[in-house]
Design an enzyme around this catalytic site. Structure first.
Site, PDB file in Angstrom:
ATOM      1  N   LYS A   1       4.534  -4.344  -5.539  1.00 56.48           N
ATOM      2  CA  LYS A   1       3.827  -3.409  -6.408  1.00 56.48           C
ATOM      3  C   LYS A   1       4.801  -2.744  -7.391  1.00 56.48           C
ATOM      4  O   LYS A   1       5.415  -3.442  -8.174  1.00 56.48           O
ATOM      5  CB  LYS A   1       3.072  -2.402  -5.542  1.00 56.48           C
ATOM      6  CG  LYS A   1       2.313  -3.033  -4.352  1.00 56.48           C
ATOM      7  CD  LYS A   1       1.199  -3.972  -4.771  1.00 56.48           C
ATOM      8  CE  LYS A   1       0.609  -4.777  -3.612  1.00 56.48           C
ATOM      9  NZ  LYS A   1       0.192  -4.042  -2.428  1.00 56.48           N
TER      10      LYS A   1
ATOM     11  N   ARG B   1      19.517 -16.798   6.929  1.00 55.47           N
ATOM     12  CA  ARG B   1      18.489 -15.916   7.507  1.00 55.47           C
ATOM     13  C   ARG B   1      19.126 -14.583   7.892  1.00 55.47           C
ATOM     14  O   ARG B   1      18.540 -13.530   7.721  1.00 55.47           O
ATOM     15  CB  ARG B   1      17.834 -16.567   8.737  1.00 55.47           C
ATOM     16  CG  ARG B   1      17.003 -15.586   9.539  1.00 55.47           C
ATOM     17  CD  ARG B   1      15.985 -16.189  10.500  1.00 55.47           C
ATOM     18  NE  ARG B   1      16.406 -17.406  11.126  1.00 55.47           N
ATOM     19  CZ  ARG B   1      17.273 -17.502  12.158  1.00 55.47           C
ATOM     20  NH1 ARG B   1      17.805 -16.414  12.674  1.00 55.47           N
ATOM     21  NH2 ARG B   1      17.605 -18.667  12.640  1.00 55.47           N
TER      22      ARG B   1
ATOM     23  N   ASP C   1       4.114   4.712   4.388  1.00 58.96           N
ATOM     24  CA  ASP C   1       3.933   3.624   3.429  1.00 58.96           C
ATOM     25  C   ASP C   1       3.914   4.265   2.043  1.00 58.96           C
ATOM     26  O   ASP C   1       2.947   4.929   1.659  1.00 58.96           O
ATOM     27  CB  ASP C   1       2.619   2.881   3.727  1.00 58.96           C
ATOM     28  CG  ASP C   1       2.392   1.695   2.777  1.00 58.96           C
ATOM     29  OD1 ASP C   1       3.023   1.660   1.702  1.00 58.96           O
ATOM     30  OD2 ASP C   1       1.557   0.836   3.105  1.00 58.96           O
TER      31      ASP C   1
ATOM     32  N   TYR D   1      -4.239   1.290   3.797  1.00 62.15           N
ATOM     33  CA  TYR D   1      -4.365  -0.029   3.167  1.00 62.15           C
ATOM     34  C   TYR D   1      -5.111  -0.993   4.110  1.00 62.15           C
ATOM     35  O   TYR D   1      -4.818  -1.045   5.309  1.00 62.15           O
ATOM     36  CB  TYR D   1      -2.955  -0.537   2.852  1.00 62.15           C
ATOM     37  CG  TYR D   1      -2.894  -1.920   2.270  1.00 62.15           C
ATOM     38  CD1 TYR D   1      -3.301  -2.154   0.964  1.00 62.15           C
ATOM     39  CD2 TYR D   1      -2.424  -2.982   3.018  1.00 62.15           C
ATOM     40  CE1 TYR D   1      -3.238  -3.430   0.431  1.00 62.15           C
ATOM     41  CE2 TYR D   1      -2.350  -4.257   2.487  1.00 62.15           C
ATOM     42  CZ  TYR D   1      -2.768  -4.470   1.190  1.00 62.15           C
ATOM     43  OH  TYR D   1      -2.699  -5.734   0.664  1.00 62.15           O
TER      44      TYR D   1
HETATM   45  C1  PLP Z   1       0.036  -4.305  -1.056  1.00 66.41           C
HETATM   46  C2  PLP Z   1       0.219  -3.248  -0.036  1.00 66.41           C
HETATM   47  C3  PLP Z   1       0.702  -3.561   1.245  1.00 66.41           C
HETATM   48  C4  PLP Z   1       0.996  -4.982   1.683  1.00 66.41           C
HETATM   49  O1  PLP Z   1       1.989  -5.565   0.936  1.00 66.41           O
HETATM   50  P1  PLP Z   1       2.083  -7.161   0.655  1.00 66.41           P
HETATM   51  O2  PLP Z   1       3.321  -7.287  -0.149  1.00 66.41           O
HETATM   52  O3  PLP Z   1       0.837  -7.562  -0.066  1.00 66.41           O
HETATM   53  O4  PLP Z   1       2.178  -7.814   2.001  1.00 66.41           O
HETATM   54  C5  PLP Z   1       0.879  -2.520   2.143  1.00 66.41           C
HETATM   55  N1  PLP Z   1       0.577  -1.253   1.812  1.00 66.41           N
HETATM   56  C6  PLP Z   1       0.099  -0.917   0.604  1.00 66.41           C
HETATM   57  C7  PLP Z   1      -0.208   0.511   0.296  1.00 66.41           C
HETATM   58  C8  PLP Z   1      -0.096  -1.901  -0.359  1.00 66.41           C
HETATM   59  O5  PLP Z   1      -0.601  -1.561  -1.553  1.00 66.41           O
END
Ligand code: PLP
Length: 392
Positions: free
Chosen positions: A207, A58, A182, A110
């Site tokens: 993503k 961890r 983000d 988001y």
């Molecule tokens: C998908 C996404 C998240 C969250 O990510 P996860 O891996 O699904 O927890 C946060 N911000 C944006 C812009 C996203 O597209």
């Protein structure tokens, strides 16, 4: 003992080279060019108090460490911390705050971010104000004596509105507010927020960074020593770490990030132009189109305009016709993979956002979003074209 010539990146190494090599050296025990998946929970110590820097998985894992060093370099930060998902990464960032603190947030952030802030973190006396951060004056007006953090997303999901990162960071720093961006939607190939003054960058590695729709993960990139110290502590204390297999998949993904993004950018641009000239389409949101209200800012702040486009079709029925009649594009949430995904934000990604707020941020029932993949552009155009032809 196998001796390896370790890859040492020069200070001047360029983006594609960093993506492939940063954080990685041939495995010291075998010379394997690819960092192995260290699928282990613990590490044997040579003697009491004597170990190789690894005690428990961890706390430390070599595959995760390679990924963290790789993404820190890609985003031009000082250190990175990888988590089980993008939301876990955001959760860790929010532990930099204390009860009573106030956060200014991009209004069409988001949906999962909104849910975390409103449904979970309000329970801990954190306060959030959602503003149109494309207007720097609105950010300044929302900052009060308790504001500690500015949380930005640019371009926004799904209407692709931009925030001027340099101006927003300057406005926040003047009031001693730190800035989190983000950067999931753009990817660091397209935009590197730290170069515009951001203190922290978060990603859903699910993503574009992983890019192949086969892993869930998240990362926080930090620049300040106090943030780095806390994030290292909280990553271990809360334990929402990315597993070694997923860390390895993302490392494989970042190697091809630049060439994938070039194709995502090119395909999205071509599809946006195709849609903008289509008689059934009422509006196209894409920062690469000269008609986008922030096209000039996009040209300054982004390298290419990203792989996401959205467009309106006049009615829910029309949107449904397109969503149900595409054959190559997959009807699915998520984005950033090599395959093209099409979705309906109002009922899918933004279903947890209240209806009046959805209207306000442009997530209307006739809005369709496409995460443009890297297939042949002519096949993508043909697919959309025949789906659009089913609108009565
Ligand atoms: C998908 C996404 C998240 C969250 O990510 P996860 O891996 O699904 O927890 C946060 N911000 C944006 C812009 C996203 O597209």
């Amino acid at each position: 003992m196998v001796r390896c010539r370790l890859v040492k990146l020069r200070e001047t190494a360029r983006f594609s080279t960093i993506c492939i090599h940063a954080g990685q050296v041939p495995d010291p025990s075998t010379g394997a060019i690819i960092t192995p998946i260290y699928q282990t929970s613990t590490y044997v110590q040579e003697a009491l108090g004597q170990h190789k820097g690894y005690e428990y998985a961890r706390t430390q894992n070599p595959t995760r460490a390679a990924l963290e060093a790789n993404i820190a370099a890609i985003e031009n930060g000082k250190a990175a911390f990888a988590f089980a998902s993008g939301m876990a990464a955001e959760g860790a960032v929010m532990t930099l705050l204390q009860s009573g603190d106030h956060v200014v947030v991009t209004d069409n952030t988001y949906g999962g971010t909104y849910r975390l802030f409103e449904r979970v973190l309000r329970k801990y006396q954190l306060d959030f104000t959602y503003v149109d951060t494309s207007k720097t004056a609105d950010i300044e007006a929302a900052i009060g004596p308790k504001t500690k953090m500015l949380f930005l997303e640019t371009p926004t999901n799904p209407t692709l509105r931009l925030t001027d990162l340099a101006a927003a960071c300057e406005a926040a720093h003047r009031r001693h507010v730190f800035v989190v961006v983000d950067n999931t939607f753009a990817s660091p190939y397209v935009q590197r927020p730290i170069e515009f003054g951001a203190d922290l960058v978060v990603h859903s590695t699910t993503k574009f960074l992983n890019g192949h729709s086969d892993s869930v993960g998240g990362v926080v990139v930090a620049t300040r020593d106090d943030h780095i110290e806390w994030l290292r502590f909280v990553q271990n204390a809360e334990g929402a770490i990315i597993g070694p297999m997923d860390a390895w998949l993302v490392l494989r993904g970042t190697k091809t990030l630049p060439i994938r993004m070039e194709r995502h950018n090119a395909n999205a641009m071509a599809l946006a132009e195709f849609l903008a000239s289509h008689p059934k389409v009422t509006r196209v949101h894409y920062p690469g189109l000269p008609a986008h209200p922030q096209h000039a800012l996009a040209s300054r702040q982004m390298r290419g305009f990203g792989g996401l486009i959205s467009f309106t079709l006049g009615s829910l029925d029309n949107a449904r016709a397109v969503l149900n009649n595409v054959r190559l594009m997959a009807l699915a949430e998520s984005l950033g993979g090599v395959e093209t995904l099409i979705s309906h934000p109002a009922t899918m990604t933004h279903a947890s956002v209240p209806a009046d707020m959805r209207q306000q941020i442009g997530v209307t029932d006739d809005l369709v979003r496409v995460s443009v993949g890297i297939e042949d552009i002519d096949d993508l155009k043909e697919d959309l074209s025949s789906a659009l032809a089913t609108i009565s």
